[in-house]
Design a protein around this motif. Structure first.
Motif, PDB file in Angstrom:
ATOM      1  N   PRO A  12       0.816  -1.190   0.000  1.00  0.00           N
ATOM      2  CA  PRO A  12       0.000   0.000   0.000  1.00  0.00           C
ATOM      3  C   PRO A  12       0.857   1.250   0.000  1.00  0.00           C
ATOM      4  CG  PRO A  12      -0.690  -1.540   1.714  1.00  0.00           C
ATOM      5  CD  PRO A  12       0.617  -2.005   1.186  1.00  0.00           C
ATOM      6  N   ALA A  13       0.325   2.303  -0.567  1.00  0.00           N
ATOM      7  CA  ALA A  13       1.056   3.562  -0.588  1.00  0.00           C
ATOM      8  C   ALA A  13       1.328   4.035   0.820  1.00  0.00           C
ATOM      9  CB  ALA A  13       0.232   4.618  -1.339  1.00  0.00           C
ATOM     10  N   GLY A  14       2.565   4.468   1.055  1.00  0.00           N
ATOM     11  CA  GLY A  14       2.923   5.039   2.342  1.00  0.00           C
ATOM     12  C   GLY A  14       3.405   4.028   3.346  1.00  0.00           C
ATOM     13  N   THR A  15       3.466   2.741   3.002  1.00  0.00           N
ATOM     14  CA  THR A  15       3.969   1.768   3.956  1.00  0.00           C
ATOM     15  C   THR A  15       5.477   1.712   3.906  1.00  0.00           C
ATOM     16  OG1 THR A  15       3.721  -0.018   2.352  1.00  0.00           O
ATOM     17  CG2 THR A  15       1.889   0.354   3.857  1.00  0.00           C
ATOM     18  N   CYS A  16       6.059   1.033   4.903  1.00  0.00           N
ATOM     19  CA  CYS A  16       7.510   0.997   5.036  1.00  0.00           C
ATOM     20  C   CYS A  16       8.152   0.315   3.840  1.00  0.00           C
ATOM     21  CB  CYS A  16       7.872   0.264   6.319  1.00  0.00           C
ATOM     22  SG  CYS A  16       9.625   0.059   6.555  1.00  0.00           S
ATOM     23  N   PRO A  17       9.178   0.930   3.215  1.00  0.00           N
ATOM     24  CA  PRO A  17       9.796   0.352   2.027  1.00  0.00           C
ATOM     25  C   PRO A  17      10.787  -0.748   2.353  1.00  0.00           C
ATOM     26  CG  PRO A  17      10.878   2.410   2.565  1.00  0.00           C
ATOM     27  CD  PRO A  17       9.756   2.241   3.557  1.00  0.00           C
ATOM     28  N   VAL A  18      10.426  -1.642   3.271  1.00  0.00           N
ATOM     29  CA  VAL A  18      11.240  -2.809   3.564  1.00  0.00           C
ATOM     30  C   VAL A  18      10.725  -3.939   2.690  1.00  0.00           C
ATOM     31  CG1 VAL A  18      11.924  -4.450   5.344  1.00  0.00           C
ATOM     32  CG2 VAL A  18      11.605  -2.057   5.925  1.00  0.00           C
ATOM     33  N   GLY A  44      -0.329   7.524   6.777  1.00  0.00           N
ATOM     34  CA  GLY A  44      -1.346   8.516   7.094  1.00  0.00           C
ATOM     35  C   GLY A  44      -0.920   9.531   8.132  1.00  0.00           C
ATOM     36  N   VAL A  45       0.259   9.355   8.733  1.00  0.00           N
ATOM     37  CA  VAL A  45       0.768  10.300   9.727  1.00  0.00           C
ATOM     38  C   VAL A  45       1.630  11.340   9.025  1.00  0.00           C
ATOM     39  CG1 VAL A  45       2.156  10.557  11.824  1.00  0.00           C
ATOM     40  CG2 VAL A  45       0.741   8.512  11.488  1.00  0.00           C
ATOM     41  N   PRO A  46       1.463  12.621   9.317  1.00  0.00           N
ATOM     42  CA  PRO A  46       2.305  13.649   8.685  1.00  0.00           C
ATOM     43  C   PRO A  46       3.780  13.332   8.875  1.00  0.00           C
ATOM     44  CG  PRO A  46       0.511  14.675   9.921  1.00  0.00           C
ATOM     45  CD  PRO A  46       0.473  13.210  10.248  1.00  0.00           C
ATOM     46  N   PRO A  47       4.602  13.548   7.856  1.00  0.00           N
ATOM     47  CA  PRO A  47       6.030  13.193   7.944  1.00  0.00           C
ATOM     48  C   PRO A  47       6.726  13.739   9.178  1.00  0.00           C
ATOM     49  CG  PRO A  47       5.458  13.770   5.697  1.00  0.00           C
ATOM     50  CD  PRO A  47       4.255  14.078   6.526  1.00  0.00           C
ATOM     51  N   GLU A  48       6.382  14.966   9.582  1.00  0.00           N
ATOM     52  CA  GLU A  48       7.080  15.573  10.720  1.00  0.00           C
ATOM     53  C   GLU A  48       6.698  14.918  12.050  1.00  0.00           C
ATOM     54  OE1 GLU A  48       3.391  18.113   9.830  1.00  0.00           O
ATOM     55  OE2 GLU A  48       4.940  16.999   8.712  1.00  0.00           O
ATOM     56  N   ARG A  52       8.042  10.461  16.230  1.00  0.00           N
ATOM     57  CA  ARG A  52       7.496  10.461  17.592  1.00  0.00           C
ATOM     58  C   ARG A  52       6.292   9.538  17.711  1.00  0.00           C
ATOM     59  NH1 ARG A  52      11.679  12.713  17.754  1.00  0.00           N
ATOM     60  NH2 ARG A  52      12.086  10.553  18.306  1.00  0.00           N
ATOM     61  N   HIS A  53       5.496   9.442  16.644  1.00  0.00           N
ATOM     62  CA  HIS A  53       4.342   8.538  16.651  1.00  0.00           C
ATOM     63  C   HIS A  53       4.813   7.092  16.806  1.00  0.00           C
ATOM     64  CE1 HIS A  53       0.408   6.924  15.457  1.00  0.00           C
ATOM     65  NE2 HIS A  53       1.044   6.135  14.617  1.00  0.00           N
ATOM     66  N   TRP A  54       5.817   6.726  16.034  1.00  0.00           N
ATOM     67  CA  TRP A  54       6.318   5.350  16.097  1.00  0.00           C
ATOM     68  C   TRP A  54       7.067   5.106  17.409  1.00  0.00           C
ATOM     69  CZ3 TRP A  54      10.758   2.075  15.371  1.00  0.00           C
ATOM     70  CH2 TRP A  54      10.432   0.777  14.931  1.00  0.00           C
ATOM     71  N   GLU A  55       7.782   6.123  17.889  1.00  0.00           N
ATOM     72  CA  GLU A  55       8.499   5.984  19.157  1.00  0.00           C
ATOM     73  C   GLU A  55       7.523   5.700  20.299  1.00  0.00           C
ATOM     74  OE1 GLU A  55      12.045   8.536  20.833  1.00  0.00           O
ATOM     75  OE2 GLU A  55      10.141   9.469  21.397  1.00  0.00           O
ATOM     76  N   ASN A  73      17.829  10.728   6.511  1.00  0.00           N
ATOM     77  CA  ASN A  73      16.560  10.063   6.203  1.00  0.00           C
ATOM     78  C   ASN A  73      15.420  10.999   6.589  1.00  0.00           C
ATOM     79  OD1 ASN A  73      14.408   8.408   5.747  1.00  0.00           O
ATOM     80  ND2 ASN A  73      14.850   6.987   7.416  1.00  0.00           N
ATOM     81  N   THR A  74      14.815  11.634   5.602  1.00  0.00           N
ATOM     82  CA  THR A  74      13.755  12.605   5.860  1.00  0.00           C
ATOM     83  C   THR A  74      12.360  12.020   5.660  1.00  0.00           C
ATOM     84  OG1 THR A  74      13.905  13.370   3.575  1.00  0.00           O
ATOM     85  CG2 THR A  74      15.266  14.517   5.215  1.00  0.00           C
ATOM     86  N   ASP A  75      12.287  10.759   5.297  1.00  0.00           N
ATOM     87  CA  ASP A  75      10.990  10.135   5.008  1.00  0.00           C
ATOM     88  C   ASP A  75      10.861   8.846   5.819  1.00  0.00           C
ATOM     89  OD1 ASP A  75       8.518   9.773   3.887  1.00  0.00           O
ATOM     90  OD2 ASP A  75       9.275   8.796   2.080  1.00  0.00           O
ATOM     91  N   PHE A  76      10.831   9.011   7.142  1.00  0.00           N
ATOM     92  CA  PHE A  76      10.782   7.851   8.024  1.00  0.00           C
ATOM     93  C   PHE A  76       9.457   7.114   7.865  1.00  0.00           C
ATOM     94  CE2 PHE A  76       9.428   5.889  12.011  1.00  0.00           C
ATOM     95  CZ  PHE A  76      10.498   5.040  12.255  1.00  0.00           C
ATOM     96  N   GLU A  77       9.521   5.771   7.831  1.00  0.00           N
ATOM     97  CA  GLU A  77       8.339   4.926   7.801  1.00  0.00           C
ATOM     98  C   GLU A  77       8.580   3.699   8.665  1.00  0.00           C
ATOM     99  OE1 GLU A  77       7.705   4.052   3.699  1.00  0.00           O
ATOM    100  OE2 GLU A  77       6.720   5.963   3.290  1.00  0.00           O
ATOM    101  N   GLY A  78       7.529   3.217   9.316  1.00  0.00           N
ATOM    102  CA  GLY A  78       7.686   2.040  10.152  1.00  0.00           C
ATOM    103  C   GLY A  78       6.355   1.484  10.605  1.00  0.00           C
TER     104      GLY A  78
END
Length: 352
Positions: A12-18, A44-48, A52-55, A73-78
């Motif tokens: 899906p769009a926006g998921t972690c690129p692992v 769905g979470v704003p990049p900025e 902190r959301h994942w933490e 890395n400015t485009d964190f995903e997890g």
């Protein structure tokens, strides 16, 4: 408990690129009574706000860590997902490169952070704890003590499984944990060859199992983690006997462990089995910070505690467990157990 392998779903769009885990896509339907399973991701979470959301998700499920994305890395995903099986917490984590760190902190009273076994499925990491550092490639494992400072650095997009368990569940093996942290263990030999596939299948499929099956398997998983800790402590940190006295003491300790279930085991019988006088036996243990009698009782209590926390043994009465490890009298067993663990055997069983 292996699950059927299916073709991976489109990312899906926006998921972690692992790279997706082949055959492991949507969570199968869960059986009635299965553990609560949840998943938190950055889609769905704003990049900025993603870090902190994942933490917050990691802190509430694993340990109070700080998450630091890799520089540039400015485009964190997890994503992090998982749930509980008995006393064990099973987690799956995927993210872009980052660091997980925990600094020294007071542990609240009554809280048992315990250890966490990290199984590196994809990517390469480095771990630092207790003055040691190691590279952890895919297919290897590392043990973290969540109550002490550590840093786990993921250098590439990664996928890992984490098995978190209370320290008390390890029984006597918990004393060896500080000797094996900060080291990478192969998942292809020794206890690791049994533990790694079992733990990964548990982490993925526990939510599909009925409660009593899940708890029984969780007890087996704890036993395998304890066996891994014991194995690695022996291989990496055990002191080799350097004198005839130390070698004899090691043989006596091994003899005691082998005969713990025999209610007739006593200092006199131990001395006789090794061809020495009872006085000589007591002299040998003057430098061991214990006596033979106390050692026998301590080891019996430890094995009883290990058996009492296993759900598979829940049908055995407490007195039967005590008799099975050489205690002839139930009242004596209860007093001895309380002197070591500060609670009765029944309270111990209920709390685990």
């Amino acid at each position: 408990m292996a699950s059927p392998r299916t073709s991976p779903s489109p990312k899906p769009a926006g998921t972690c690129p692992v790279p997706p885990d082949p055959g492991r896509t949507a969570l199968p339907d869960r059986q009635e009574g299965a553990t609560v399973y949840d998943e938190v991701g950055t889609a769905g979470v704003p990049p900025e706000d993603r870090v902190r959301h994942w933490e917050r998700a990691v802190r509430s499920r694993l340990a109070p860590v700080e998450v630091t994305p890799r520089a540039g890395n400015t485009d964190f995903e997890g994503t992090i997902s998982g749930g509980d099986a008995g006393c064990v917490r099973l987690l799956s984590m995927r993210a872009t490169p980052l660091g997980l760190s925990c600094t020294a902190r007071p542990v609240p009273a009554g809280r048992d952070d315990g250890p966490a076994l990290i199984l590196q499925e994809q990517g390469t990491a480095t771990v630092r704890q207790d003055g040691r550092a190691a590279v952890v490639p895919a297919g290897c494992m590392v043990l973290l003590d969540l109550a002490r400072p550590f840093r786990l650095e993921q250098h590439t997009p990664f996928h890992l499984y984490a098995v978190r368990l209370p320290e008390r569940a390890l029984g006597p093996s918990a004393t060896h944990v500080p000797r094996v942290t900060g080291r990478a263990f192969p998942g292809s030999e020794g206890v690791g060859a049994l533990l790694r596939p079992f733990a990964t299948e548990m982490a993925y499929g526990a939510a599909t199992l009925a409660g009593h099956v899940r708890e029984r398997l969780a007890g087996n998983l704890v036993d395998l983690v304890a066996a891994l800790v014991d194995e690695q402590a022996r291989l990496r940190g055990a002191k080799e006997p350097v004198t005839a006295r130390e070698e004899l003491v090691e043989r006596i300790r091994a003899h005691i462990d082998t005969h713990l279930r025999d209610p007739r085991l006593s200092p006199a019988r131990v001395a006789e089995a090794h061809g020495i006088s009872l006085r000589r036996l007591h002299v040998l243990f003057e430098g061991e910070d214990t006596t033979v009698h106390r050692l026998v009782q301590q080891r019996r209590i430890e094995e009883c505690a290990r058996e009492l926390r296993r759900r598979a043994c829940a049908s055995r009465s407490i007195s039967a467990v005590g008799r099975g490890w050489g205690f002839r009298n139930a009242a004596h067993f209860s007093r001895a157990f309380r002197s070591v663990y500060g609670c009765s055997p029944s309270e111990w069983r209920a709390a685990v």
